[in-house]
Design a protein around this motif. Structure first.
Motif, PDB file in Angstrom:
ATOM      1  N   LYS A 254      53.879  23.608   5.260  1.00 60.34           N
ATOM      2  CA  LYS A 254      53.430  24.021   3.939  1.00 60.34           C
ATOM      3  C   LYS A 254      52.010  24.564   3.984  1.00 60.34           C
ATOM      4  N   GLU A 255      51.412  24.536   5.146  1.00 61.11           N
ATOM      5  CA  GLU A 255      50.059  25.043   5.324  1.00 61.11           C
ATOM      6  C   GLU A 255      49.952  25.647   6.725  1.00 61.11           C
ATOM      7  N   ALA A 256      48.895  26.391   6.947  1.00 55.16           N
ATOM      8  CA  ALA A 256      48.705  27.013   8.258  1.00 55.16           C
ATOM      9  C   ALA A 256      48.535  25.930   9.320  1.00 55.16           C
ATOM     10  N   PRO A 257      49.105  26.130  10.496  1.00 49.16           N
ATOM     11  CA  PRO A 257      48.970  25.120  11.554  1.00 49.16           C
ATOM     12  C   PRO A 257      47.527  25.021  12.042  1.00 49.16           C
ATOM     13  N   ARG A 258      47.094  23.823  12.333  1.00 52.42           N
ATOM     14  CA  ARG A 258      45.761  23.665  12.933  1.00 52.42           C
ATOM     15  C   ARG A 258      45.829  23.979  14.418  1.00 52.42           C
ATOM     16  N   VAL A 259      46.968  23.646  15.033  1.00 45.00           N
ATOM     17  CA  VAL A 259      47.136  23.865  16.469  1.00 45.00           C
ATOM     18  C   VAL A 259      48.403  24.658  16.732  1.00 45.00           C
ATOM     19  N   SER A 260      48.303  25.621  17.611  1.00 45.27           N
ATOM     20  CA  SER A 260      49.478  26.338  18.121  1.00 45.27           C
ATOM     21  C   SER A 260      49.611  26.014  19.603  1.00 45.27           C
ATOM     22  N   VAL A 261      50.811  25.655  20.024  1.00 47.47           N
ATOM     23  CA  VAL A 261      51.089  25.417  21.438  1.00 47.47           C
ATOM     24  C   VAL A 261      51.969  26.553  21.933  1.00 47.47           C
ATOM     25  N   VAL A 262      51.510  27.251  22.965  1.00 43.23           N
ATOM     26  CA  VAL A 262      52.229  28.394  23.514  1.00 43.23           C
ATOM     27  C   VAL A 262      52.729  28.059  24.911  1.00 43.23           C
ATOM     28  N   ILE A 263      54.031  28.201  25.110  1.00 45.95           N
ATOM     29  CA  ILE A 263      54.645  27.945  26.412  1.00 45.95           C
ATOM     30  C   ILE A 263      55.292  29.233  26.918  1.00 45.95           C
ATOM     31  N   PRO A 264      54.857  29.780  28.051  1.00 44.64           N
ATOM     32  CA  PRO A 264      55.572  30.908  28.645  1.00 44.64           C
ATOM     33  C   PRO A 264      56.783  30.377  29.415  1.00 44.64           C
ATOM     34  N   ALA A 265      57.888  31.090  29.367  1.00 45.84           N
ATOM     35  CA  ALA A 265      59.100  30.592  30.022  1.00 45.84           C
ATOM     36  C   ALA A 265      59.880  31.733  30.661  1.00 45.84           C
ATOM     37  N   TYR A 266      60.297  31.518  31.900  1.00 46.65           N
ATOM     38  CA  TYR A 266      61.157  32.470  32.586  1.00 46.65           C
ATOM     39  C   TYR A 266      62.185  31.684  33.388  1.00 46.65           C
ATOM     40  N   ASN A 267      63.444  31.788  32.996  1.00 49.19           N
ATOM     41  CA  ASN A 267      64.537  31.061  33.655  1.00 49.19           C
ATOM     42  C   ASN A 267      64.214  29.572  33.767  1.00 49.19           C
ATOM     43  N   GLU A 268      63.914  28.958  32.651  1.00 50.06           N
ATOM     44  CA  GLU A 268      63.510  27.544  32.618  1.00 50.06           C
ATOM     45  C   GLU A 268      64.591  26.652  32.010  1.00 50.06           C
ATOM     46  N   SER A 269      65.849  27.017  32.146  1.00 47.72           N
ATOM     47  CA  SER A 269      66.921  26.252  31.505  1.00 47.72           C
ATOM     48  C   SER A 269      66.963  24.796  31.965  1.00 47.72           C
ATOM     49  N   GLU A 270      66.533  24.509  33.183  1.00 44.86           N
ATOM     50  CA  GLU A 270      66.599  23.140  33.694  1.00 44.86           C
ATOM     51  C   GLU A 270      65.451  22.268  33.200  1.00 44.86           C
ATOM     52  N   ARG A 271      64.357  22.900  32.759  1.00 42.13           N
ATOM     53  CA  ARG A 271      63.179  22.106  32.416  1.00 42.13           C
ATOM     54  C   ARG A 271      62.708  22.261  30.980  1.00 42.13           C
ATOM     55  N   ILE A 272      63.170  23.276  30.290  1.00 42.58           N
ATOM     56  CA  ILE A 272      62.558  23.603  29.002  1.00 42.58           C
ATOM     57  C   ILE A 272      62.826  22.555  27.924  1.00 42.58           C
ATOM     58  N   LEU A 273      64.026  21.965  27.902  1.00 40.63           N
ATOM     59  CA  LEU A 273      64.326  21.002  26.843  1.00 40.63           C
ATOM     60  C   LEU A 273      63.495  19.720  26.959  1.00 40.63           C
ATOM     61  N   PRO A 274      63.364  19.115  28.151  1.00 37.93           N
ATOM     62  CA  PRO A 274      62.475  17.941  28.254  1.00 37.93           C
ATOM     63  C   PRO A 274      61.030  18.272  27.904  1.00 37.93           C
ATOM     64  N   THR A 275      60.591  19.472  28.277  1.00 36.76           N
ATOM     65  CA  THR A 275      59.222  19.869  27.976  1.00 36.76           C
ATOM     66  C   THR A 275      59.014  20.016  26.477  1.00 36.76           C
ATOM     67  N   VAL A 276      59.916  20.708  25.804  1.00 36.18           N
ATOM     68  CA  VAL A 276      59.817  20.878  24.362  1.00 36.18           C
ATOM     69  C   VAL A 276      59.892  19.519  23.671  1.00 36.18           C
ATOM     70  N   GLY A 277      60.784  18.668  24.135  1.00 37.42           N
ATOM     71  CA  GLY A 277      60.915  17.345  23.536  1.00 37.42           C
ATOM     72  C   GLY A 277      59.641  16.530  23.638  1.00 37.42           C
ATOM     73  N   ALA A 278      59.025  16.528  24.823  1.00 41.09           N
ATOM     74  CA  ALA A 278      57.801  15.759  25.029  1.00 41.09           C
ATOM     75  C   ALA A 278      56.651  16.302  24.178  1.00 41.09           C
ATOM     76  N   ILE A 279      56.515  17.621  24.160  1.00 39.87           N
ATOM     77  CA  ILE A 279      55.437  18.237  23.389  1.00 39.87           C
ATOM     78  C   ILE A 279      55.641  18.013  21.893  1.00 39.87           C
ATOM     79  N   ALA A 280      56.867  18.200  21.417  1.00 42.25           N
ATOM     80  CA  ALA A 280      57.150  18.044  19.987  1.00 42.25           C
ATOM     81  C   ALA A 280      56.917  16.611  19.530  1.00 42.25           C
ATOM     82  N   ALA A 281      57.345  15.652  20.336  1.00 47.65           N
ATOM     83  CA  ALA A 281      57.173  14.244  19.953  1.00 47.65           C
ATOM     84  C   ALA A 281      55.693  13.883  19.873  1.00 47.65           C
TER      85      ALA A 281
END
Length: 280
Positions: free
Chosen positions: A26-53
């Motif tokens: 509902k407001e502008a984010p204070r922090v933006s997290v940027v992740i570059p990804a190339y063929n990361e199907s094996e690792r991207i979900l655990p990474t997103v989960g850890a960062i999001a939590a």
């Protein structure tokens, strides 16, 4: 593979994650997290989960941007299936290089502070707070996660990578007069105005974009601080240390030539100027 933390999360922390995942900011984010990804199907979900939590538990607005670099696997499909309303997935028509992916992500971000973090989570997201302090108090424009400082915890780093890293540090320090000892750690935090200025001028699309940014930061008078962070040489890394080091040396010459030719005087990316104008 990193050990997963299977201990249950506090109910409040889980509720914060659920709210971030389902309710648009509902407001502008204070922090933006940027992740570059190339063929990361094996690792991207655990990474997103850890960062999001973790980031959701901090109780302030934030956004996640995954800048896909033309992946040929199902990285994008996996991310889209998550349905996280405050995560954006930026797709590239073809592979353009890590520098290109990070630049797209940063320039599309809206946060007051912008963190660039590698998809392999070699530096755990919990180290974020250590970078935030020096930048949020206004003393510095950039906080660089560093594996080179004596107090940094670098585990499972191969002997070859240690030797190459030390050699490149010497070249950078004495050849470019950049005091940052670890230019290549994939964990850096920028103040927004600094990020937009530097990434708007950035020309390198490959591995050496970090060095280029720090070179530009020094030229433009932005203060940079190195912060010791925990770092793990993650299994499955796509980095060929020998190949990358040779490419790095070539790119050093390119950066110097670009500067001599005045290519950094103004943004060399007209399409990114258009993006910035659309955001304003």
């Amino acid at each position: 593979m990193k050990k997963m933390n299977n201990s249950p999360r506090p109910a409040g922390e889980y509720a914060a994650y659920q709210a971030w995942a389902r309710e648009p900011l509902k407001e502008a984010p204070r922090v933006s997290v940027v992740i570059p990804a190339y063929n990361e199907s094996e690792r991207i979900l655990p990474t997103v989960g850890a960062i999001a939590a973790y980031m959701s538990s901090r109780d302030e607005p934030w956004e996640l941007i995954v800048a896909d670099d033309g992946s040929k696997d199902n990285t994008v499909a996996l991310l889209q299936q998550l349905g996280l309303v405050n995560m954006r997935v930026l797709q590239a028509a073809k592979n353009g290089g890590k520098g290109s992916a990070v630049r797209r992500g940063v320039l599309a971000s809206r946060g007051e502070f912008i963190l660039f973090a590698d998809a392999d989570q070699s530096t755990p997201i919990e180290q974020f707070e250590m970078l935030l302090g020096p930048v949020s108090n206004g003393h510095y424009g950039i906080s660089v996660g560093s594996r080179a400082l004596l107090s940094a915890e670098a585990t499972k780093k191969s002997v070859l990578r240690r030797v190459i890293s030390k050699g490149l540090q010497i070249v950078v320090r004495f050849g470019f007069r950049i005091d940052t000892r670890d230019t290549q750690c994939g964990f850096k935090l920028f103040r927004r105005d600094v990020a937009l200025d530097l990434f708007g001028r950035q020309l390198m699309d490959g591995f050496s974009f970090d060095l280029e940014l720090l070179y530009l930061a020094a030229k433009r008078g932005y203060k940079t601080i190195e912060v010791p962070v925990e770092w793990i040489d993650a299994p499955g890394s796509k980095v060929d240390a020998t190949k990358v080091s040779l490419s790095f040396l070539v790119d050093l010459c390119k950066i110097r030539i670009n500067d001599i030719r005045g290519r950094y005087a103004n943004s060399g990316q007209p399409e990114l100027k258009l993006l910035l104008n659309n955001q304003s």
